[in-house]
Design a protein around this motif. Structure first.
Motif, mmCIF file in Angstrom:
data_model
loop_
_atom_site.group_PDB
_atom_site.id
_atom_site.type_symbol
_atom_site.label_atom_id
_atom_site.label_comp_id
_atom_site.label_asym_id
_atom_site.label_seq_id
_atom_site.Cartn_x
_atom_site.Cartn_y
_atom_site.Cartn_z
ATOM 1 N N LEU A 1 7.478 6.094 -0.744
ATOM 2 C CA LEU A 1 7.527 5.264 -0.527
ATOM 3 C C LEU A 1 8.390 4.655 0.317
ATOM 4 C CD1 LEU A 1 9.439 4.250 -4.542
ATOM 5 C CD2 LEU A 1 7.340 3.659 -3.460
ATOM 6 N N SER A 2 8.872 6.347 0.714
ATOM 7 C CA SER A 2 10.184 5.965 2.324
ATOM 8 C C SER A 2 8.590 6.021 3.578
ATOM 9 C CB SER A 2 10.751 7.511 2.500
ATOM 10 O OG SER A 2 11.326 7.693 1.619
ATOM 11 N N VAL A 3 7.146 6.596 3.347
ATOM 12 C CA VAL A 3 6.018 6.747 4.165
ATOM 13 C C VAL A 3 6.286 4.770 4.169
ATOM 14 C CG1 VAL A 3 4.345 6.609 5.154
ATOM 15 C CG2 VAL A 3 6.306 8.650 4.459
ATOM 16 N N LYS A 4 5.945 4.147 2.866
ATOM 17 C CA LYS A 4 5.837 2.916 3.010
ATOM 18 C C LYS A 4 6.557 2.044 3.444
ATOM 19 C CE LYS A 4 2.426 2.843 -1.056
ATOM 20 N NZ LYS A 4 2.284 2.907 -2.536
ATOM 21 N N ILE A 5 7.817 2.823 3.290
ATOM 22 C CA ILE A 5 9.437 1.338 3.515
ATOM 23 C C ILE A 5 9.232 1.667 5.461
ATOM 24 C CG2 ILE A 5 11.587 1.104 4.023
ATOM 25 C CD1 ILE A 5 11.953 2.282 1.269
ATOM 26 N N ILE B 1 8.430 -0.708 10.416
ATOM 27 C CA ILE B 1 7.570 -0.981 11.530
ATOM 28 C C ILE B 1 6.592 -1.949 11.970
ATOM 29 C CG2 ILE B 1 6.244 -0.055 13.067
ATOM 30 C CD1 ILE B 1 7.361 2.748 12.449
ATOM 31 N N GLU B 2 5.689 -2.380 10.968
ATOM 32 C CA GLU B 2 4.969 -3.707 10.521
ATOM 33 C C GLU B 2 6.138 -5.076 11.104
ATOM 34 O OE1 GLU B 2 2.419 -3.136 7.069
ATOM 35 O OE2 GLU B 2 1.634 -1.651 7.947
ATOM 36 N N LYS B 3 6.886 -4.895 11.092
ATOM 37 C CA LYS B 3 7.298 -6.186 10.399
ATOM 38 C C LYS B 3 8.477 -6.304 11.585
ATOM 39 C CE LYS B 3 7.096 -8.327 6.628
ATOM 40 N NZ LYS B 3 7.913 -8.954 4.731
ATOM 41 N N GLN B 4 9.143 -5.150 12.014
ATOM 42 C CA GLN B 4 9.772 -5.476 13.306
ATOM 43 C C GLN B 4 11.433 -6.122 12.914
ATOM 44 O OE1 GLN B 4 10.281 -3.055 15.807
ATOM 45 N NE2 GLN B 4 8.788 -1.922 14.823
ATOM 46 N N VAL B 5 11.582 -5.838 11.894
ATOM 47 C CA VAL B 5 12.307 -7.073 11.661
ATOM 48 C C VAL B 5 14.306 -7.170 12.394
ATOM 49 C CG1 VAL B 5 11.414 -8.442 9.608
ATOM 50 C CG2 VAL B 5 13.198 -5.789 9.551
ATOM 51 N N GLY C 1 17.285 -4.640 5.238
ATOM 52 C CA GLY C 1 18.597 -4.252 4.349
ATOM 53 C C GLY C 1 17.677 -4.976 3.102
ATOM 54 N N GLU C 2 17.143 -6.108 3.387
ATOM 55 C CA GLU C 2 16.045 -6.952 1.866
ATOM 56 C C GLU C 2 15.323 -6.499 1.627
ATOM 57 O OE1 GLU C 2 15.961 -10.895 2.853
ATOM 58 O OE2 GLU C 2 18.190 -11.272 3.194
ATOM 59 N N LEU C 3 14.919 -5.845 2.459
ATOM 60 C CA LEU C 3 13.576 -4.769 2.375
ATOM 61 C C LEU C 3 13.323 -3.801 1.279
ATOM 62 C CD1 LEU C 3 10.640 -5.235 2.321
ATOM 63 C CD2 LEU C 3 10.578 -4.031 4.965
ATOM 64 N N VAL C 4 14.138 -3.119 2.014
ATOM 65 C CA VAL C 4 15.063 -2.010 1.222
ATOM 66 C C VAL C 4 15.851 -1.854 -0.117
ATOM 67 C CG1 VAL C 4 16.463 0.637 0.973
ATOM 68 C CG2 VAL C 4 15.463 -0.335 3.337
ATOM 69 N N ASP C 5 16.011 -2.884 -0.374
ATOM 70 C CA ASP C 5 16.283 -2.940 -1.905
ATOM 71 C C ASP C 5 15.360 -3.807 -2.402
ATOM 72 O OD1 ASP C 5 19.001 -2.850 -0.939
ATOM 73 O OD2 ASP C 5 19.461 -4.481 -0.684
ATOM 74 N N LYS C 6 14.394 -4.151 -2.437
ATOM 75 C CA LYS C 6 13.363 -5.246 -2.650
ATOM 76 C C LYS C 6 12.831 -3.858 -3.170
ATOM 77 C CE LYS C 6 9.122 -7.004 -2.258
ATOM 78 N NZ LYS C 6 8.119 -8.077 -0.912
#
Length: 161
Positions: free
Chosen positions: A128-132, A137-141, A147-152
């Motif tokens: 999951l860490s690798v996916k996150i 990296i893909e989104k470069q947000v 933070g929202e992505l990690v919470d999701k």
């Protein structure tokens, strides 16, 4: 009253003849029968005394036998109590050893399962860490979106069985 010597002499002679006849024909057999009777009574008394002594001896032997039997019975009972107590202790000790062995085996099995679960969780968390990380990296947000992505993703991990 006049005393007649002749009558007196006849009476004494008649008495002596009667005594001699009785002694020869009556007293001898009578005394023989009485002696036999005395010997028979004496023999019976001796036999009775002998039987009494034998009875006392037999009674004493019976008392000793009974006492010995009681002692043996008491010894057997004591031995049975001791054996029973030892067997009970052995059974309790065996049960304790078995329960201790089962407990140790269960603890080892639980520890093994825990280690497997931790390893599986680490593997999944790593994945999951690798996916996150790849998504980040893909989104470069920016930080807020990250933070929202990690919470999701954490919510997704929490809902997986």
């Amino acid at each position: 009253m006049s005393l007649h010597w002749e009558s007196f002499v006849y009476a004494i002679v008649a008495f002596l003849i009667l005594y001699w006849l009785l002694n020869k024909f009556a007293f001898g057999p009578l005394f023989g029968i009485m002696e036999k009777r005395r010997l028979l009574v004496q023999e019976q008394m001796d036999n009775a005394e002998k039987n009494r002594l034998e009875s006392e001896k037999f009674l004493e032997e019976q008392k000793q036998s009974l006492q010995q039997a009681r002692k043996e019975a008491y010894d057997i009972i004591e031995q049975a109590k001791t054996t029973g107590s030892k067997q009970a202790d052995e059974i309790v000790n065996a049960a304790r050893e078995e329960s201790s062995r089962l407990k140790n085996e269960a603890v080892r099995e639980i520890e093994s399962e825990k280690n497997k679960a931790v390893a599986a969780l680490r593997s999944e968390v790593t994945g999951l860490s690798v996916k996150i990380a790849s998504k980040i990296i893909e989104k470069q947000v920016d930080e807020k979106a990250q933070g929202e992505l990690v919470d999701k993703y954490l919510q997704e991990v929490g809902t997986k069985p």
